[in-house]
Design a protein around this motif. Structure first.
Motif, mmCIF file in Angstrom:
data_model
loop_
_atom_site.group_PDB
_atom_site.id
_atom_site.type_symbol
_atom_site.label_atom_id
_atom_site.label_comp_id
_atom_site.label_asym_id
_atom_site.label_seq_id
_atom_site.Cartn_x
_atom_site.Cartn_y
_atom_site.Cartn_z
ATOM 1 N N VAL A 129 0.818 -1.396 0.182
ATOM 2 C CA VAL A 129 0.012 0.009 -0.195
ATOM 3 C C VAL A 129 0.994 1.364 -0.117
ATOM 4 O O VAL A 129 0.367 2.570 0.202
ATOM 5 N N GLY A 145 -5.045 10.051 4.477
ATOM 6 C CA GLY A 145 -4.808 9.081 3.240
ATOM 7 C C GLY A 145 -3.933 7.926 3.789
ATOM 8 O O GLY A 145 -4.292 6.715 3.488
ATOM 9 N N GLN A 146 -2.713 7.986 4.519
ATOM 10 C CA GLN A 146 -1.747 6.981 4.901
ATOM 11 C C GLN A 146 -2.580 6.065 5.812
ATOM 12 O O GLN A 146 -2.457 5.139 5.976
ATOM 13 N N GLN A 148 -5.619 5.529 6.216
ATOM 14 C CA GLN A 148 -6.632 4.686 5.408
ATOM 15 C C GLN A 148 -5.902 3.526 4.670
ATOM 16 O O GLN A 148 -6.435 2.434 4.777
ATOM 17 N N ARG A 149 -4.766 3.948 4.459
ATOM 18 C CA ARG A 149 -4.089 2.717 3.526
ATOM 19 C C ARG A 149 -3.548 1.636 4.599
ATOM 20 O O ARG A 149 -3.731 0.496 4.413
ATOM 21 N N ILE A 152 -6.473 -0.388 5.482
ATOM 22 C CA ILE A 152 -6.765 -1.478 4.483
ATOM 23 C C ILE A 152 -5.798 -2.804 4.604
ATOM 24 O O ILE A 152 -6.186 -3.683 4.468
ATOM 25 N N ALA A 153 -4.563 -2.426 4.749
ATOM 26 C CA ALA A 153 -3.481 -3.370 5.102
ATOM 27 C C ALA A 153 -3.957 -4.047 6.108
ATOM 28 O O ALA A 153 -3.625 -5.612 6.180
ATOM 29 N N THR A 169 -13.379 7.042 1.397
ATOM 30 C CA THR A 169 -12.671 8.494 1.256
ATOM 31 C C THR A 169 -13.388 9.526 1.665
ATOM 32 O O THR A 169 -12.970 10.627 1.349
ATOM 33 N N GLU A 179 -4.860 8.026 -3.711
ATOM 34 C CA GLU A 179 -3.969 7.339 -3.150
ATOM 35 C C GLU A 179 -4.565 6.150 -2.519
ATOM 36 O O GLU A 179 -4.211 4.985 -2.576
ATOM 37 N N VAL A 180 -5.725 6.287 -1.802
ATOM 38 C CA VAL A 180 -6.553 5.291 -1.367
ATOM 39 C C VAL A 180 -7.406 4.432 -2.170
ATOM 40 O O VAL A 180 -7.267 3.319 -2.431
ATOM 41 N N ASP A 182 -6.561 4.071 -5.233
ATOM 42 C CA ASP A 182 -5.421 3.150 -6.028
ATOM 43 C C ASP A 182 -5.306 1.789 -5.520
ATOM 44 O O ASP A 182 -5.489 0.940 -6.235
ATOM 45 N N VAL A 183 -5.163 2.046 -3.997
ATOM 46 C CA VAL A 183 -5.058 0.718 -3.362
ATOM 47 C C VAL A 183 -6.111 -0.061 -3.676
ATOM 48 O O VAL A 183 -6.066 -1.479 -3.720
#
Lengths: 247, 225
Positions: A129, A145-146, A148-149, A152-153, A169, A179-180, A182-183
């Motif tokens: 991510v 954004g970081q 939220q990534r 997700i991870a 988002t 960026e989110v 895209d993941v």
């Protein structure tokens, strides 16, 4: 008629007090399918996906997830939840844990994966991510954004069969949304079964097989993204689209 | 006026004050440990959804908070023997302080747990954690940090409340002051001295609170959501 998908709503109803928040929902999501749920605020979208992992309970109708009927005494809800990742609007990362610890906590304690193995998998997921350099950062040190990534991870660390996203988002500054997304696109392209509550129509067009439009607790319209965006069938969906696509 | 104030007598009685201070410190420590145990059990009961545990816990907490500590102490000291439970006064004193302070500690712990945002619980639930895992891994580590400063505040209250045990002839710090006051008829010397010792204890606990505050400040901040 009796074919079962990964997620099967059959005549599901839910009330908050006197308010009928889910009205006779029937919806089947196939394995590897990506379904986007949209609709005006208060239409029941979040409630719909929160029912799938039992964060909300339904009053009547059947909800079958991965072959197990919710509310059935034979269904081990805690076990079923390990197969379902849930991404919250407000991230809900554990603030007292680093990014890596956030990702490995449930795999180690719930899935009982050995720590070294879980940590290796966690590092790989954070790298995937785009946060390889943030493994030791605490949530408060990360941008929205970081965070939220990482969230997700954290879900992917459980190797779930289903991923649910509740407006992932909506709490983000505009420059962090892509960026989110895209993941999420990458996760979808790996064949994850996904239900995504979002108004990001670019995302819907790119990866969704189906868009479900809800209003006042009911599914009003459902179709492929192309059908739905270029040729909405109902007045309510037309009115909704004209509002969110105006700018 | 001040020529009547006898520092010599205070020095003469210092060993007695020393013993009283030691007794106050250790019985406060034991009582606070007891209060923590009582508080943890009560708050756990109070946080249950079903009424079976919650109602008795609430009734207990309300009763303790609504009645004077002195009345509770007298009930245990004079009342229990009449009901057939004869306990040494030191045990009665520690019991009274633990049971009393435990009710306040229970509310501090409950508030700490409830201050953790709902989303933290949901994140734990969604990842398949059991109630015990959620509490142990997610909620309690965060609640612990929030509760340390008010718990130290409660510890300060407990140390001061322990003075009441002088009334059931526990030989703690205030009792030492009373002895000086009655033996030599020097209440000014007696009670000024114990006041100085209580102030000392207060600053020790306050220093501890400041240290814990700095330690909490060094910990990662709570997320804003």
């Amino acid at each position: 008629m009796t074919k079962t998908g990964m997620i099967d709503f059959r005549g599901v109803n839910k009330w908050f007090g006197a308010l009928n928040v889910l009205k006779d929902i029937t919806l089947s999501v196939e394995p590897r399918e990506v379904v986007v749920v949209c609709g005006p605020s208060g239409s029941g979208k979040s409630t719909l996906i929160r029912c799938i992992n039992g964060l909300e309970t339904i009053r009547d109708g059947d909800l079958v997830v991965d072959g197990q009927r919710l509310g059935d005494p034979a269904t081990n809800m805690t076990r079923l939840r390990t197969e379902i990742g849930f991404v919250f609007q407000s991230f809900n990362l554990y603030p007292h844990k680093t990014a890596l610890e956030n990702v490995t906590l449930a795999p180690i304690h719930v899935r009982k994966i050995p720590r070294t193995e879980a940590e290796q998998a966690g590092r790989d997921l954070l790298a995937k991510v785009g946060l390889a350099d943030k493994v030791d950062a605490y949530p408060a040190q990360l941008s929205g954004g970081q965070q939220q990534r990482v969230a997700i991870a954290r879900c992917l660390g459980m190797r779930p069969k289903i991923m649910l996203f509740d407006e992932p988002t909506s709490a983000l500054d505009p420059e962090m949304i892509s960026e989110v997304l895209d993941v999420m696109v990458a996760v979808a392209e790996e064949g994850m079964t996904m239900m995504v509550v979002t108004h990001e129509m670019g995302f819907a067009r790119k990866v969704a097989q189906r868009v479900v439009f809800m209003d006042a607790g009911a599914i009003v319209e459902s179709g492929t993204p192309d059908e739905f965006f270029s040729n909405p069938k109902t007045d309510r969906s037309r009115a909704f689209l004209s509002k969110i696509l105006r700018h | 006026m001040l020529e009547n104030f006898s520092f010599r007598t205070i020095v003469e009685y210092l060993p007695l004050f020393g013993q009283g201070l030691v007794t106050t410190v250790w019985l406060s420590l034991v009582s606070f440990a007891g209060a923590l145990a009582v508080g943890i059990v009560l708050s756990a009961m109070n946080l249950q959804r079903g009424w079976l545990f919650r109602v008795p816990a609430k009734a207990y907490i309300d009763t303790v908070r609504a009645t004077p500590l002195l009345a509770q102490l007298y009930f245990l000291y004079f009342g229990l023997p009449r009901l057939g439970f004869v306990l040494p006064e030191l045990v009665v004193g520690i019991l009274a302080l633990s049971l009393n302070s435990g009710a306040y500690v229970a509310e501090i712990i409950r508030a700490g747990i409830l201050s953790i945002p709902r989303g933290q619980v949901e994140a734990g639930v969604a990842s398949g954690m059991t109630y015990v895992q959620r509490m142990r891994l997610v909620i309690l580590p965060q609640a612990f940090k929030v509760t340390i400063p008010p718990l130290l505040g409660q510890a300060i209250v407990l140390v001061k409340d322990s003075a009441l045990l002088s009334l059931i002839s526990v030989a703690e710090l205030t009792r030492a002051g009373q002895l000086l006051a009655s033996d030599r008829f020097m209440p000014a010397e007696g009670f000024i001295t114990i006041a100085a010792f209580y102030l000392l204890l207060y600053y020790c606990l306050k220093g501890l609170a400041a240290l814990s505050g700095r330690w909490i400040g060094l910990q990662p901040a709570r997320s804003s959501t």
